[in-house]
Design a protein around this motif. Structure first.
Motif, PDB file in Angstrom:
ATOM      1  N   THR A   2     -57.288  65.270  59.853  1.00  0.00           N
ATOM      2  CA  THR A   2     -56.564  65.792  58.721  1.00  0.00           C
ATOM      3  C   THR A   2     -56.473  66.892  58.425  1.00  0.00           C
ATOM      4  N   TYR A   3     -55.180  67.464  58.180  1.00  0.00           N
ATOM      5  CA  TYR A   3     -54.962  69.018  57.845  1.00  0.00           C
ATOM      6  C   TYR A   3     -54.651  69.120  56.576  1.00  0.00           C
ATOM      7  N   VAL A   4     -55.253  69.943  55.736  1.00  0.00           N
ATOM      8  CA  VAL A   4     -54.903  70.030  54.281  1.00  0.00           C
ATOM      9  C   VAL A   4     -54.773  71.656  54.060  1.00  0.00           C
TER      10      VAL A   4
END
Length: 84
Positions: A2-4
């Motif tokens: 997951t890239y936030v």
């Protein structure tokens, strides 16, 4: 994975700036002016128009005042403070 990234909430002044840019583009199109996106295709019967959506073809850009406003709010990049 997951890239936030980005802000949890977009600040109101940034939303306002983006909406104004979009509104200016729409107003230009509706008044017969030119769009920053070149016309890719157009049909006459049951009118339809398709504009080039390639990110490199648009000419819309921020004004100097808008750039300064964003730089003041989020930082204007790096600058040399001291050199040996």
């Amino acid at each position: 994975m997951t890239y936030v990234h980005g802000l949890a909430e977009v600040p109101d002044d940034v939303v306002d700036m983006v909406c104004r840019l979009a509104g200016q583009e729409l107003a230009a199109l509706r008044s017969g002016g030119t769009s920053s996106r070149p016309l890719k295709s157009e049909r006459i019967g049951d009118y339809a128009a398709e504009f080039n959506t390639d990110a490199e073809t648009g000419t819309m850009s921020l004004t100097d005042a808008q750039r300064r406003r964003l730089a003041a709010r989020f930082g204007g990049g790096l600058g040399l403070v001291r050199s040996r």
